[in-house]
Design an enzyme around this catalytic site. Structure first.
Site, PDB file in Angstrom:
ATOM      1  N   TYR A 160       0.876  -1.174   0.000  1.00  0.00           N
ATOM      2  CA  TYR A 160       0.000   0.000   0.000  1.00  0.00           C
ATOM      3  C   TYR A 160       0.914   1.224   0.000  1.00  0.00           C
ATOM      4  O   TYR A 160       0.938   2.021   0.925  1.00  0.00           O
ATOM      5  CB  TYR A 160      -0.934  -0.003   1.215  1.00  0.00           C
ATOM      6  CG  TYR A 160      -2.000  -1.083   1.173  1.00  0.00           C
ATOM      7  CD1 TYR A 160      -2.401  -1.646  -0.040  1.00  0.00           C
ATOM      8  CD2 TYR A 160      -2.627  -1.521   2.339  1.00  0.00           C
ATOM      9  CE1 TYR A 160      -3.385  -2.628  -0.082  1.00  0.00           C
ATOM     10  CE2 TYR A 160      -3.612  -2.500   2.305  1.00  0.00           C
ATOM     11  CZ  TYR A 160      -3.980  -3.051   1.090  1.00  0.00           C
ATOM     12  OH  TYR A 160      -4.960  -4.022   1.062  1.00  0.00           O
TER      13      TYR A 160
HETATM   14  C1  LIG Z   1      -7.468  -2.053  -6.587  1.00  0.00           C
HETATM   15  C2  LIG Z   1      -6.345  -2.625  -5.786  1.00  0.00           C
HETATM   16  C3  LIG Z   1      -6.579  -3.732  -4.989  1.00  0.00           C
HETATM   17  C4  LIG Z   1      -5.555  -4.302  -4.243  1.00  0.00           C
HETATM   18  N1  LIG Z   1      -5.824  -5.392  -3.471  1.00  0.00           N
HETATM   19  C5  LIG Z   1      -4.834  -5.958  -2.755  1.00  0.00           C
HETATM   20  C6  LIG Z   1      -5.069  -7.112  -1.958  1.00  0.00           C
HETATM   21  O1  LIG Z   1      -6.180  -7.644  -1.895  1.00  0.00           O
HETATM   22  N2  LIG Z   1      -4.033  -7.622  -1.246  1.00  0.00           N
HETATM   23  C7  LIG Z   1      -2.792  -7.069  -1.288  1.00  0.00           C
HETATM   24  O2  LIG Z   1      -1.884  -7.600  -0.644  1.00  0.00           O
HETATM   25  N3  LIG Z   1      -2.547  -5.981  -2.026  1.00  0.00           N
HETATM   26  C8  LIG Z   1      -3.528  -5.420  -2.766  1.00  0.00           C
HETATM   27  N4  LIG Z   1      -3.261  -4.311  -3.521  1.00  0.00           N
HETATM   28  C9  LIG Z   1      -1.893  -3.774  -3.542  1.00  0.00           C
HETATM   29  C10 LIG Z   1      -1.046  -4.523  -4.555  1.00  0.00           C
HETATM   30  O3  LIG Z   1      -0.632  -5.753  -4.003  1.00  0.00           O
HETATM   31  C11 LIG Z   1       0.195  -3.692  -4.884  1.00  0.00           C
HETATM   32  O4  LIG Z   1      -0.186  -2.473  -5.443  1.00  0.00           O
HETATM   33  C12 LIG Z   1       1.142  -4.443  -5.823  1.00  0.00           C
HETATM   34  O5  LIG Z   1       2.448  -3.946  -5.664  1.00  0.00           O
HETATM   35  C13 LIG Z   1       0.711  -4.311  -7.256  1.00  0.00           C
HETATM   36  O6  LIG Z   1       1.478  -5.098  -8.114  1.00  0.00           O
HETATM   37  P1  LIG Z   1       1.434  -4.779  -9.673  1.00  0.00           P
HETATM   38  O7  LIG Z   1       2.352  -5.698 -10.345  1.00  0.00           O
HETATM   39  O8  LIG Z   1       0.024  -4.708 -10.125  1.00  0.00           O
HETATM   40  O9  LIG Z   1       1.945  -3.270  -9.691  1.00  0.00           O
HETATM   41  P2  LIG Z   1       3.168  -2.507 -10.389  1.00  0.00           P
HETATM   42  O10 LIG Z   1       2.764  -1.075 -10.286  1.00  0.00           O
HETATM   43  O11 LIG Z   1       3.453  -3.053 -11.724  1.00  0.00           O
HETATM   44  O12 LIG Z   1       4.383  -2.810  -9.440  1.00  0.00           O
HETATM   45  C14 LIG Z   1       4.433  -2.416  -8.083  1.00  0.00           C
HETATM   46  C15 LIG Z   1       5.899  -2.244  -7.671  1.00  0.00           C
HETATM   47  O13 LIG Z   1       6.627  -3.460  -7.873  1.00  0.00           O
HETATM   48  C16 LIG Z   1       7.643  -3.295  -8.869  1.00  0.00           C
HETATM   49  N5  LIG Z   1       7.594  -4.477  -9.727  1.00  0.00           N
HETATM   50  C17 LIG Z   1       6.579  -4.830 -10.547  1.00  0.00           C
HETATM   51  N6  LIG Z   1       6.863  -5.970 -11.175  1.00  0.00           N
HETATM   52  C18 LIG Z   1       8.076  -6.364 -10.746  1.00  0.00           C
HETATM   53  C19 LIG Z   1       8.900  -7.485 -11.062  1.00  0.00           C
HETATM   54  N7  LIG Z   1       8.504  -8.404 -11.928  1.00  0.00           N
HETATM   55  N8  LIG Z   1      10.112  -7.583 -10.471  1.00  0.00           N
HETATM   56  C20 LIG Z   1      10.511  -6.634  -9.591  1.00  0.00           C
HETATM   57  N9  LIG Z   1       9.770  -5.562  -9.249  1.00  0.00           N
HETATM   58  C21 LIG Z   1       8.552  -5.423  -9.814  1.00  0.00           C
HETATM   59  C22 LIG Z   1       7.267  -2.017  -9.592  1.00  0.00           C
HETATM   60  O14 LIG Z   1       8.399  -1.389 -10.154  1.00  0.00           O
HETATM   61  C23 LIG Z   1       6.637  -1.191  -8.496  1.00  0.00           C
HETATM   62  O15 LIG Z   1       7.646  -0.613  -7.692  1.00  0.00           O
HETATM   63  C24 LIG Z   1      -4.261  -3.727  -4.282  1.00  0.00           C
HETATM   64  C25 LIG Z   1      -4.038  -2.615  -5.076  1.00  0.00           C
HETATM   65  C26 LIG Z   1      -5.049  -2.057  -5.827  1.00  0.00           C
HETATM   66  C27 LIG Z   1      -4.789  -0.854  -6.669  1.00  0.00           C
END
Ligand SMILES: Cc1cc2nc3c(=O)[nH]c(=O)nc-3n(C[C@H](O)[C@H](O)[C@H](O)COP(=O)(O)OP(=O)(O)OC[C@H]3O[C@@H](n4cnc5c(N)ncnc54)[C@H](O)[C@@H]3O)c2cc1C
Ligand SMILES: *[C@@H]1O[C@H](CO)[C@@H](O)[C@H](O)[C@H]1NC(C)=O
Ligand SMILES: *[C@@H]1O[C@H](CO)[C@@H](O)[C@H](O)[C@H]1NC(C)=O
Ligand SMILES: *[C@@H]1O[C@H](CO)[C@@H](O)[C@H](O)[C@H]1NC(C)=O
Ligand SMILES: *[C@@H]1O[C@H](CO)[C@@H](O)[C@H](O)[C@H]1NC(C)=O
Ligand SMILES: *[C@@H]1O[C@H](CO)[C@@H](O)[C@H](O)[C@H]1NC(C)=O
Ligand SMILES: *[C@@H]1O[C@H](CO)[C@@H](O)[C@H](O)[C@H]1NC(C)=O
Ligand SMILES: *[C@@H]1O[C@H](CO)[C@@H](O)[C@H](O)[C@H]1NC(C)=O
Length: 538
Positions: free
Chosen positions: A480
């Site tokens: 978060y």
């Molecule tokens: C609508 C919504 C619902 C959510 N619900 C939950 C939930 O139920 N439980 C929970 O725990 N969290 C929840 N989250 C939070 C979510 O887990 C984080 O936002 C998570 O980091 C998102 O991952 P992403 O790959 O979609 O995001 P991205 O924006 O792609 O990545 C997030 C971060 O990780 C880095 N990153 C991405 N991919 C990689 C990779 N392959 N290797 C290394 N670094 C990487 C990115 O550079 C960035 O710093 C929610 C978020 C939202 C917006």
């Protein structure tokens, strides 16, 4: 004591990561040139490199912007977006970023709450985005009860593949189906199976990543310290994780879900107060999450509505009797419960009607929970039940009418979370926490003034709750993401340990120092960096 001259030399040497490397790219063409010079297979690939001059640049950039707050012309944008389809293209991207001192940001699902995978608050520090949208393969091994999943897959795709392979297998991760595997696993990842099986990151067996030198590593070759760091130490600090091998957990079929609302008039205050000390002690098979917000009870009155969202790994009859003995306050009836497969339960908890086809989980574009809202999120951990009077005072903030949408989400811990040591992985929030809180402000209207109103409101709410939550440090959940709790600033090559410790302690507690140690070993030149990446201590 070092002689002054030697000290001066040492200080100069410390600047070397700058002076050694070529100057930062002045134009995105430079990066493109570097990339093309790396490997002829890069040059022949068409849908790979997008610069602001590319016709499809905006489309690719916006494809996984999941917070409309950053979907503006003013938001700083990547100099280049690379959408690799092969390992060598990723290696070439890492190489070119390292050689030229350019920030590399990885994007998987794009759900970062501060948009750090595709934007930055600082306009003067150019960055490249490596978008893993083409790395979405998933293979499920039913007899072995494991799966390999690539980082660009969304949780919905993973759940779909597992649920189709077996009605009795599942994976413990988040409820929003469009969240990307890459970021989610990197920061922990909790959901409705957490109280029985822990976090997503607790259930990772192996991983494939590309490090800052461009080497492809797995668990054995990266070393246990790096394998520890990537499971919860936050994304974009240690390397690009391409794929994860995970443990699949056993669930019964059917499971039971319910969603029950209680307004203030229906005794919400009493019930929520009770929930705080009951939900974390219930059997591990039952997770009851809570969302508190305002609602109109009639056309003229607004009230508080507490929504209890649950998943029980068992049948509805046993759930109803369990609730009658352990949490009668909620008054759960059999008609409130629905039995369905775990996969269908993931559809329900993603916010779709419970009879929707499970194929909605494959849809990367539409999310009923996300929509086109702008968000600001913050988090807390609660260790002692908040007294009723304080709950009422906190909820009072939700009535500040001109602010619009505010929601307080609470997820109970206990169960398996109490059994896992706080240094087993970098995620430190274990035994002793009753529940985790997420505060969320959301709005629709455009404009900086509007944004500041909502962001100001959630900051006040956060100040308001300080007496009732964890202290020294006031802990927070890295998934978060919240830049209010500290930032490395724009020139992250100059981030000091002290600057990062301000936010690092909150996310990682006493694990922060070990994360810095691992970072120093595996990425001393800080190729993978953003405003809250772990800094090397060099
Ligand atoms: C609508 C919504 C619902 C959510 N619900 C939950 C939930 O139920 N439980 C929970 O725990 N969290 C929840 N989250 C939070 C979510 O887990 C984080 O936002 C998570 O980091 C998102 O991952 P992403 O790959 O979609 O995001 P991205 O924006 O792609 O990545 C997030 C971060 O990780 C880095 N990153 C991405 N991919 C990689 C990779 N392959 N290797 C290394 N670094 C990487 C990115 O550079 C960035 O710093 C929610 C978020 C939202 C917006
Ligand atoms: C971002 O803006 C574009 C138009 O500029 C729009 O098509 C797209 O849906 C928006 N995305 C989000 C998440 O708001
Ligand atoms: C170029 O890419 C191809 C295909 O991905 C790979 O087999 C080859 O080893 C790469 N060459 C170099 C020099 O990296
Ligand atoms: C995904 O799997 C397919 C089929 O095995 C393979 O051809 C493809 O290269 C894989 N993609 C990636 C990005 O690994
Ligand atoms: C809970 O309240 C919301 C908003 O008033 C409503 O849409 C939903 O149907 C209610 N759910 C139940 C189970 O009553
Ligand atoms: C609640 O009522 C107020 C005042 O009538 C109105 O402005 C607001 O849009 C309503 N909110 C919802 C969620 O219906
Ligand atoms: C789900 O149920 C609703 C209301 O009962 C109905 O309108 C809708 O068509 C159903 N959807 C599907 C996919 O069956
Ligand atoms: C919250 O409290 C801190 C310190 O107590 C103060 O600096 C800050 O301005 C407050 N923020 C708001 C929005 O009230």
């Amino acid at each position: 004591m070092l002689p002054p001259l030697l000290l001066l030399l040492l200080l100069l040497l410390l600047q070397l990561p700058h002076s050694w490397s070529s100057p930062p790219f002045k134009t995105s063409q430079d990066f493109t040139q570097c990339l093309l010079s790396q490997n002829s297979t890069v040059a022949t690939h068409t849908n790979l490199i997008y610069t602001p001059a590319s016709p499809k640049y905006s489309l690719v950039l916006q494809s996984t912007i999941r917070d409309a707050r950053f979907n503006t012309t003013l938001a700083p944008k990547p100099s280049v977006i690379v959408t690799p389809t092969s390992l060598s293209q990723i290696q070439a991207s890492v190489h070119c970023c390292r050689e030229h001192g350019l920030q590399l940001r990885v994007r998987s699902g794009g759900h970062d709450y501060e948009g750090l995978s595709y934007t930055s608050p600082y306009p003067n520090y150019p960055f490249v985005v490596v978008d893993l949208v083409n790395f979405r393969n998933i293979s499920v091994d039913v007899p072995e009860k494991t799966a390999w999943v690539q980082s660009g897959a969304i949780l919905g795709e993973l759940y779909h593949r597992i649920g189709e392979a077996s009605p009795n297998l599942a994976f413990p991760a988040g409820s929003c189906h469009t969240v990307g595997v890459g970021g989610h696993f990197s920061g922990g990842g909790f959901g409705f199976l957490m109280r029985k099986f822990g976090l997503a990151a607790d259930n990772v067996l192996d991983a494939v990543l590309i490090d800052s030198k461009g080497s492809v590593l797995d668990r054995a070759s990266m070393g246990e310290d790096m394998f520890w760091a990537i499971r919860g130490g936050g994304g974009n600090s240690f390397g690009i994780v391409l794929a994860w091998k995970v443990i699949l957990v056993s669930v019964p079929s059917p499971v039971t879900v319910f969603r029950v609302n209680k307004t203030l008039e229906q005794n919400a205050l009493e019930i929520v107060h009770r929930w705080q000390s009951v939900a974390n002690k219930l059997p591990k098979e039952l997770m009851i999450e809570l969302a508190v917000t305002t609602t109109n009870s009639s056309t003229t009155t607004t009230t508080i509505r507490a929504t209890f969202n649950a998943l029980f790994q068992g049948r509805s009859n046993s759930l109803v009797s369990l609730m009658q003995s352990r949490f009668p306050d909620l008054g759960l009836r059999k008609e409130d419960c629905q039995e369905m497969s775990w996969l269908q339960a993931m559809v329900f908890h993603a916010g779709f009607p419970s009879n929707s086809s499970v194929d909605v989980l494959l849809d990367r574009t539409i999310s009923p929970l996300v929509g086109s809202f702008k968000y600001k999120s913050k988090s807390d951990y609660v260790q002692d039940a908040v007294p009723k009077a304080a709950l009422l005072k906190i909820w009072g903030k939700l009535f500040e009418t001109d602010v619009g949408g505010g929601i307080i989400l609470m997820a109970p811990f206990g169960g398996r979370m109490d059994e896992i040591s706080d240094s087993s992985i970098p995620f430190p929030h274990r035994a002793g926490n009753l529940y985790q809180v997420q505060y969320l402000s959301y709005w629709i209207n455009d404009g900086e003034e509007e944004a500041q109103k909502h962001i100001g409101w959630i900051r006040e709410l956060y100040n308001f709750t300080a007496p009732y939550v964890s202290k020294n440090p006031r802990s927070a959940y890295v998934n978060y993401r919240d830049l209010d709790i500290g930032s490395n600033g724009g020139d992250q090559l100059r981030t000091s340990y002290g600057m990062a410790k301000a936010w690092g302690d909150k996310y990682f507690g006493k694990n922060f120092d070990e994360l810095v140690r691992v970072k120093t070993r595996v990425d001393p030149h800080n190729v993978f960096r953003n405003e809250q990446s772990i800094p090397p201590n060099v």
